[in-house]
Structures are given as structure tokens and as C-alpha cells.
Design an enzyme around this catalytic site. Structure first.
Site, PDB file in Angstrom:
ATOM      1  N   ARG A  88       0.826  -1.401  -0.033  1.00  0.00           N
ATOM      2  CA  ARG A  88      -0.023  -0.210  -0.091  1.00  0.00           C
ATOM      3  C   ARG A  88       0.854   1.282  -0.035  1.00  0.00           C
ATOM      4  O   ARG A  88       0.908   1.957  -0.994  1.00  0.00           O
ATOM      5  CB  ARG A  88      -0.898   0.052   1.239  1.00  0.00           C
ATOM      6  CG  ARG A  88      -2.213   1.209   0.964  1.00  0.00           C
ATOM      7  CD  ARG A  88      -1.706   2.342   1.520  1.00  0.00           C
ATOM      8  NE  ARG A  88      -1.394   2.478   2.870  1.00  0.00           N
ATOM      9  CZ  ARG A  88      -0.888   3.615   3.265  1.00  0.00           C
ATOM     10  NH1 ARG A  88      -0.737   4.796   2.640  1.00  0.00           N
ATOM     11  NH2 ARG A  88      -0.432   3.713   4.632  1.00  0.00           N
ATOM     12  N   ASP A  89       1.658   1.747   1.049  1.00  0.00           N
ATOM     13  CA  ASP A  89       2.353   2.757   1.152  1.00  0.00           C
ATOM     14  C   ASP A  89       3.333   2.563   0.266  1.00  0.00           C
ATOM     15  O   ASP A  89       3.969   3.800  -0.149  1.00  0.00           O
ATOM     16  CB  ASP A  89       2.898   2.894   2.549  1.00  0.00           C
ATOM     17  CG  ASP A  89       3.055   4.329   3.095  1.00  0.00           C
ATOM     18  OD1 ASP A  89       2.797   5.314   2.297  1.00  0.00           O
ATOM     19  OD2 ASP A  89       3.490   4.485   4.304  1.00  0.00           O
TER      20      ASP A  89
ATOM     21  N   HIS B 269       5.631   4.613  12.715  1.00  0.00           N
ATOM     22  CA  HIS B 269       5.879   4.328  11.577  1.00  0.00           C
ATOM     23  C   HIS B 269       6.789   5.602  10.957  1.00  0.00           C
ATOM     24  O   HIS B 269       6.530   6.724  10.679  1.00  0.00           O
ATOM     25  CB  HIS B 269       4.255   4.735  10.924  1.00  0.00           C
ATOM     26  CG  HIS B 269       4.019   4.757   9.424  1.00  0.00           C
ATOM     27  ND1 HIS B 269       3.527   3.796   8.770  1.00  0.00           N
ATOM     28  CD2 HIS B 269       4.538   5.588   8.494  1.00  0.00           C
ATOM     29  CE1 HIS B 269       3.132   3.891   7.407  1.00  0.00           C
ATOM     30  NE2 HIS B 269       3.927   5.024   7.226  1.00  0.00           N
TER      31      HIS B 269
ATOM     32  N   HIS C 284       9.761   7.135   8.485  1.00  0.00           N
ATOM     33  CA  HIS C 284      10.257   7.190   7.052  1.00  0.00           C
ATOM     34  C   HIS C 284      11.825   7.408   7.321  1.00  0.00           C
ATOM     35  O   HIS C 284      12.261   8.186   8.232  1.00  0.00           O
ATOM     36  CB  HIS C 284       9.538   8.232   6.541  1.00  0.00           C
ATOM     37  CG  HIS C 284       8.381   7.924   5.715  1.00  0.00           C
ATOM     38  ND1 HIS C 284       7.707   8.073   4.578  1.00  0.00           N
ATOM     39  CD2 HIS C 284       7.355   6.967   6.537  1.00  0.00           C
ATOM     40  CE1 HIS C 284       6.697   7.649   4.447  1.00  0.00           C
ATOM     41  NE2 HIS C 284       6.416   6.985   5.462  1.00  0.00           N
TER      42      HIS C 284
ATOM     43  N   CYS D 291       9.655   8.885  -1.071  1.00  0.00           N
ATOM     44  CA  CYS D 291       9.013   9.968  -0.629  1.00  0.00           C
ATOM     45  C   CYS D 291       8.374  10.778  -1.537  1.00  0.00           C
ATOM     46  O   CYS D 291       8.912  11.481  -2.028  1.00  0.00           O
ATOM     47  CB  CYS D 291      10.064  10.796   0.244  1.00  0.00           C
ATOM     48  SG  CYS D 291       9.477  12.267   1.138  1.00  0.00           S
TER      49      CYS D 291
ATOM     50  N   ASN E 168       9.272   4.838   3.409  1.00  0.00           N
ATOM     51  CA  ASN E 168       9.380   4.257   4.548  1.00  0.00           C
ATOM     52  C   ASN E 168      10.563   3.568   5.064  1.00  0.00           C
ATOM     53  O   ASN E 168      11.288   3.140   4.128  1.00  0.00           O
ATOM     54  CB  ASN E 168       8.267   3.009   4.292  1.00  0.00           C
ATOM     55  CG  ASN E 168       6.883   3.462   4.223  1.00  0.00           C
ATOM     56  OD1 ASN E 168       6.301   4.138   2.968  1.00  0.00           O
ATOM     57  ND2 ASN E 168       5.925   3.364   5.396  1.00  0.00           N
TER      58      ASN E 168
END
Lengths: 301, 301
Positions: free
Chosen positions: A15-16, A207, A209, A240, A249
Site C-alpha cells: 500500500r504505502d 511508522h 520514514h 518520499c 518508509n
């Protein structure tokens, strides 16, 4: 130092990761990849997003993906859901867990979901209520916890305000996002120091990055604060959106390499994970930028 | 957590960085770059190596570089010296500090300097004695402290044995190298836990490589163990000779970004440092792989 014995890694790459890749991956390749991920020992995979395809065309096949993957017992399959309409599709796809999302900073929330923070709460509350009614667990993402690309610093009071609202709605877990990768370990210590007085650490995930290289240091600080759930994206997939070419991430493989070395168990097999990383790297058609993968690729060559 | 107020960053890019770049940089560009670095607030720069040009052709201009740079008061200019012959040239160049080097693991020592560890000691002892006689401070590098590319694990007893010999010779500072970037924070905690019972922390520097992404987490753990001196290479210049394409030394700009965020002072100006990174990046002709630089490049574009 007292380290946890076990950590839960939640894979958000499908997803991300994929939502931030310019390349479109074929639905069958996504399915094959998620099936591979399911056999690595990962116990949680966020597989897609039921956001309208107009906003995230890369994940327009959300329903197909969610209904075609092999569901391995013991693995939780989650998806992002923005509103009631998305929830209907998500429930129809028999997803295990629903993730709602918003930002701690007003401007990022408006730019990202086209609503003020105040306008967002009732929309999410309805999704959470309906999802819970359908016996689903719900995760709440808060973005820009450690800094906003538009507003800069974000106060911990603002994070608490949003977190409290989300917990009041009934979310089961809160994921604290360093959306643009600006956090440093001392800030993590301070923010968690305040938040953990209000909320139980078992209900909070981190979470991070890696945009400025601090993600694993922030994980380390979090471990020391008692945190044991971390989101990551295999191979650092995605990058990003605010800094194209920069890291996104924290990479699952980098995270796992560090945790393995620290003798903190995750249940995940790094070798199988690497195979899954090489599979999606091949489909993406560029070298993914996790450190572990680059070091391995070089050693293999 | 109790954090140090101040940290010393030792810039090793002109040596450890450039010696691992395939591109040859013109002597005048090296001089211009080091002069730029001298104005960033860095108090220590390892500018070159007096190793025979046959082994490191990139630094064949060591004497020219050392005698042509502008010596800014307050900045220590250091160079690597392998033996008596190298020391003569280094002393003639009026270098401030001499660095001797060897490995904790037998095989890496043999491959790197063509001698056994036992054969290396008397050579270094002579260099240290002569350098001290010439009123120079001396730094001792130990490579492969956290793992060897040929032997794998390296025992802390072996590190102690080498460190003790070097301190007995009279070195002023010991730099502990994670040469291939395999260390994890728990290992750093354990190794330092043992070493700091034998040697004062003020005399030890940490030299991390970011090959598997753990460098800043290892720095963080070191800070917590009371360490305050760190080696780094601007922009992550140099990469890893054992894994081409992978990251090498922790990037000075990534390290500084984290320390600045943690309110730990270094005396270094990140903006000037970034300008110096862009200068050498342009000369190298490829994007350097520090996270900070990539994020900044993207934001500027």
C-alpha cells in the site's frame, strides 16, 4: 539496556510503497507478491487502499487484489479506507482490518484528504463504527506527528488531541507517522514520553520514514521506550512523495537486519523476505533503495 | 535519557571517502574542497593518506595536498601513515596528526596491509614512536571490530588485545571501525561495555559504516554509552569497497542532521557543509548517497 524479546513488523509495502511508485504494477504481480510476503513469516500485511482511483490510480485494483490473494491463516490482511464508500468495498472484499487515516497538522490534512481536521473526525467516526459493527479491527493512522511539510513543527498536544479522538471512536491501534522523515531520536523520546502517559504502548505502532537516514535510530529509541510494533516497506519501496528520489518508509529488510542482529525475534525469515524484495524490484524496474538489498545485490554480483 | 551536550565529528571524506571512489579528483579540486571543509566549523579533517600510490593511486598527491591547503587555526589536519617511509613524507608535509591502522581480524589485516597482526605491531610501534618524537598526536585505527568480511565474527578479546598494544605504543586516540557496516546497536552496547572497562571513553572514537543502514542507530547507542567522537564522510562519499554500490562511511550530513535535531552541538554549520558536499559531488560526477543530500537535492529541484 533492556530490549524487548519480540517485535511485530507490519508490512505496508503493497500500500504505502506501491502508491508512491510511478510505475503501475499488474494486478497479478501484486497478488503474486503478496502471496510471497504471506510466506515470509510476516503476520500483518497492508495490501491495498480503497481510496478512490482518481487519487491513487496505482491501487485502482484494490478489490481484485483483496479478493484474489491467498489468505494464509495467522496473517492479518489490512487495507486503507477513507470513507463510507471505501468501507463498503473493503467489507465486500472481506478484508481483516480497516485502516483510517488523518494528519496531526491542519494543512497536511487538508492537502491530503481535502477536509479540515474537524470535518474529518465525523467521517472517520462513521467508518470506525461501521467497521466495528462488521467485527473488523480498526487501525488509525496519524500523519505528520513529528513534522509537517507545510507547517513545520507539530505540537505534541495536537497529536494527543487527534489520538484521543481516534481512540474515542474505538480504534484498536494507533500508528504514529513521521510522514516526511524529519524525526530524531530525542524527539521520539520526548513525544513518546508524553503520549505514553495517556495511551497504552501496546496500542501504538511507530511508522518511520528514512528520508534523512534517522529511521532506524528512531526505531532504536522507540524500542527503548517500550514500543514493539513498527510499520515498514520492503526494500524501502515507495520513496518520499515530498522528496522524489529520497528514501521513504524504513525498509523492512533493513529493520529486520537490525532486529535479527539484536536478537529480537519477529518470526520473519530474512532470506524469504529478500526473495520477495527481488521479485517486486524486478517488476518495478529500478533498484530499490534499502541498504540491505543494495549490500546483498552487490555481494551476489 | 542523558545525552551529551557536545560531540566531535571527525571528517574522513578526503581520505576514506576519496580512496574508495573510482574517479580521480584533480589535486587542485581536493585542495579547494578541503579549504571549504575548513570553513564549515569542522575541527578535524583527515585529508589524505601517505600509503604508497601503488596501493591507493587516488591519493598519490598526498604531499601536494597536505602542503597546499590553507591551514585554518583550530582545525587539526590528519593523514594516514602505514610505515616509516610514509611517516617521513607526512612529517615533511607538516601534518598535525598521524593515523596508524590495522585490523582486529587476522585475514583482513593480511589482505589489507600484507602482514600478519604480529608483524604489524613493530611497524606501527616505530611510526608511533617517531611521530611522538616529532611532537605529533597519533590516532590508531582498528578495522573489522564488529565483523570481518573474511572471518565473520570478531571476538571482543581480540579487539582488546589490539587496542592494548596500540595504547601501549602511545596512541592518543583509538578509532573503532565497523569496516563493512555489519554492527547493530546491541553489539555496540556489548562491545563498548567491555572496552570501556579497560580504556577511557575520552580516548575512543567510533567509526561506523552505513552499509546495512544501521550506522545512525549505532551512533545513538554509542552516545548512550557516553561516546562523543565520531568519524564520518561528507555525503557518504566513498561507498563500500566490499559491496560496490552500497553505502560506506556514515554520512557527515546525516550525522549532523540527527545531532542538530537532538540539540547536541558540534560547531558545524550544516548549510556550509551542504555546499561543500555539492562541490565534491559535482567533481565526482554522481549523486552521493547520503540521505540528507538526496532529500535536499530533491527539495531544491
Amino acid at each position: 539496556m533492556k530490549w524487548p524479546e519480540r517485535v511485530m513488523i507490519k508490512e505496508v509495502g503493497p500500500r504505502d510503497g506501491l502508491q508512491n511508485e510511478p510505475v503501475s504494477i499488474a494486478t497479478e504481480d501484486k497478488i503474486a507478491w503478496i502471496n510471497q510476503l504471506s510466506k515470509t513469516g510476516l503476520a500483518y500485511i497492508e495490501i491495498t487502499s480503497f481510496v478512490h482511483p482518481k487519487w491513487i490510480p496505482q491501487l485502482a485494483d484494490a478489490f481484485d487484489v483483496a479478493t484474489s490473494i491467498e489468505r494464509v491463516p495467522g496473517v492479518t490482511y489490512a487495507a486503507l479506507v477513507p470513507n463510507q464508500k471505501g468501507l463498503e468495498k473493503a467489507l465486500a472484499s472481506k478484508i481483516d482490518e480497516v485502516s483510517v487515516f488523518m494528519s496531526a497538522s491542519e494543512t497536511h490534512n487538508r492537502k491530503n484528504i481535502n477536509k479540515s481536521i474537524a470535518e474529518t473526525f465525523p467521517v472517520l467516526a462513521e467508518v470506525v463504527r461501521e467497521a466495528k459493527a462488521a467485527q473488523k479491527t480498526v487501525r488509525g493512522y496519524v500523519s505528520t506527528v513529528f513534522g509537517c511539510p507545510y507547517e513545520g513543527a507539530v505540537s505534541v498536544e495536537q497529536v494527543i488531541r487527534v489520538a484521543e479522538k481516534l481512540f474515542d471512536m474505538g480504534i484498536d491501534e494507533l500508528s504514529l507517522g513521521d510522514t516526511i522523515g524529519v524525526a530524531n531520536p530525542r524527539q521520539v523520546e520526548e513525544v513518546l514520553g508524553v503520549l505514553l502517559k495517556r495511551f497504552p504502548k501496546e496500542k501504538i505502532a511507530m511508522h518511520f520514514h528514512d528520508t534523512r537516514g534517522t529511521a532506524l535510530a528512531n526505531v532504536l529509541m522507540s524500542l527503548q521506550m517500550g514500543m514493539t510494533t513498527f510499520d515498514s516497506s520492503l526494500g524501502g519501496l515507495g520513496g518520499c512523495p515530498y522528496a522524489p528520489g529520497a528514501s521513504g518508509n524504513v525498509a523492512t529488510d533493513d529493520l529486520l537486519y537490525m532486529l535479527n542482529g539484536m536478537n529480537i525475534s519477529t518470526g520473519i525469515d530474512l532470506e524469504r523476505l529478500t526473495e520477495a524484495a527481488l521479485f517486486i524490484q524486478h517488476k518495478i524496474g529500478r533498484a530499490l533503495n534499502s541498504h540491505y538489498l543494495q549490500a546483498m545485490a552487490s555481494c551476489r554480483a
